[in-house]
Motif scaffolding. Structure first.
Motif, mmCIF file in Angstrom:
data_model
loop_
_atom_site.group_PDB
_atom_site.id
_atom_site.type_symbol
_atom_site.label_atom_id
_atom_site.label_comp_id
_atom_site.label_asym_id
_atom_site.label_seq_id
_atom_site.Cartn_x
_atom_site.Cartn_y
_atom_site.Cartn_z
ATOM 1 N N ASP A 128 0.704 -0.884 -0.316
ATOM 2 C CA ASP A 128 0.356 -0.055 0.178
ATOM 3 C C ASP A 128 0.681 1.526 -0.209
ATOM 4 O O ASP A 128 0.586 2.442 0.099
ATOM 5 C CB ASP A 128 -0.973 0.061 1.220
ATOM 6 C CG ASP A 128 -2.165 -0.886 1.077
ATOM 7 O OD1 ASP A 128 -2.152 -1.357 -0.036
ATOM 8 O OD2 ASP A 128 -1.900 -1.459 2.446
ATOM 9 N N GLY A 129 1.896 0.677 0.240
ATOM 10 C CA GLY A 129 3.113 2.461 0.501
ATOM 11 C C GLY A 129 4.216 2.207 1.375
ATOM 12 O O GLY A 129 4.635 1.467 1.899
ATOM 13 N N PRO A 130 4.925 3.591 1.446
ATOM 14 C CA PRO A 130 5.720 3.848 2.270
ATOM 15 C C PRO A 130 5.531 3.488 3.860
ATOM 16 O O PRO A 130 4.282 3.257 4.074
ATOM 17 C CB PRO A 130 6.246 5.210 3.122
ATOM 18 C CG PRO A 130 5.695 5.526 1.200
ATOM 19 C CD PRO A 130 4.733 4.684 1.122
ATOM 20 N N ALA A 131 6.364 2.720 4.283
ATOM 21 C CA ALA A 131 6.300 1.197 6.008
ATOM 22 C C ALA A 131 6.772 2.476 6.997
ATOM 23 O O ALA A 131 7.259 3.072 6.673
ATOM 24 C CB ALA A 131 6.610 0.390 5.788
ATOM 25 N N VAL A 132 6.716 1.440 7.930
ATOM 26 C CA VAL A 132 7.546 2.228 9.150
ATOM 27 C C VAL A 132 8.838 2.777 9.096
ATOM 28 O O VAL A 132 9.441 3.687 9.377
ATOM 29 C CB VAL A 132 7.322 1.480 10.168
ATOM 30 C CG1 VAL A 132 8.112 0.204 10.257
ATOM 31 C CG2 VAL A 132 8.670 2.303 11.976
#
Length: 214
Positions: A128-132
């Motif tokens: 879904d996109g950038p993570a932590v």
């Protein structure tokens, strides 16, 4: 609990964290995460490194206590931590990819703030996109990392270096080896990116304990 071998950790962080599913699905190859510059690497990270680059002194080690949360204010990270154990094949498990604001720590190893090398790992992105840890490669030497512990203490670390390694050149001993003082490694994916194989390496943050609070 069994200690995880260095080679097994390296294999997991180079593969399981590094698919780049969002980039493949969205065609966003031009939006790959930031990568550390050579200036943030290990050269001249000694206490005598020169004006504005000296390392803060190390603090006294804390007693063991599991961590609950990691905060890195300069890159807007504020995420809970889950314990990471071993998979049936003996490698390190990873946080669920669907939970983008979640990181994990190797709970059979050193706890953050305790003497030795504590390991935290998290995804750089998911479908879904950038993570932590998408912006982990943008960290600068001297930046603060705060870890909330279950005993009520907040372990405060200073970044010593931020480096990127190709998977085939991952320095197991340098990253995971024993330390005489309380140290922290924060790991995610990085390096070159290929649509067919995902990220080709890892970004690794090296930090040491400089203080604690409550």
């Amino acid at each position: 609990m069994r200690r995880l071998g260095n080679a097994a950790i390296a294999a997991v962080t180079a593969v399981a964290l590094c698919s780049g599913a969002w980039l493949v699905g969205s065609g966003a190859v031009t939006h790959t995460p930031p990568q550390p510059s050579a200036a943030e690497g290990h050269a001249d990270t000694r206490a005598d490194a020169g004006p504005g680059r000296s390392a803060p002194p190390a603090a006294t080690a804390l007693p063991p206590s599991p961590p609950d949360r990691i905060r890195i204010p300069s890159i807007r990270v504020n995420a809970p931590l889950m314990g990471l154990a071993l998979t049936p094949t003996g490698s390190l498990d990873v946080p669920p990819a669907a939970k983008k604001n979640l990181a994990g720590w190797y709970e059979a190893g050193t706890t953050p703030g305790e003497r030795g090398t504590a390991i935290v790992a998290g995804h750089v992105d998911n479908a879904d996109g950038p993570a932590v840890f998408y912006r982990l490669g943008a960290l600068k030497r001297g930046a603060a990392i705060e870890v909330d512990r279950r005993d009520g203490a907040v372990a405060v670390f200073a970044v010593d270096a931020v480096e990127v390694y190709a998977a085939k050149d991952f320095p197991d001993e340098k990253v995971y080896g024993a330390a005489a003082r309380p140290e922290l490694r924060v790991i995610t994916c990085g390096g070159d990116y290929s649509r067919s194989t995902g990220y080709q390496g890892n970004v690794v943050v090296f930090a040491h304990l400089t203080g604690s609070g409550r």
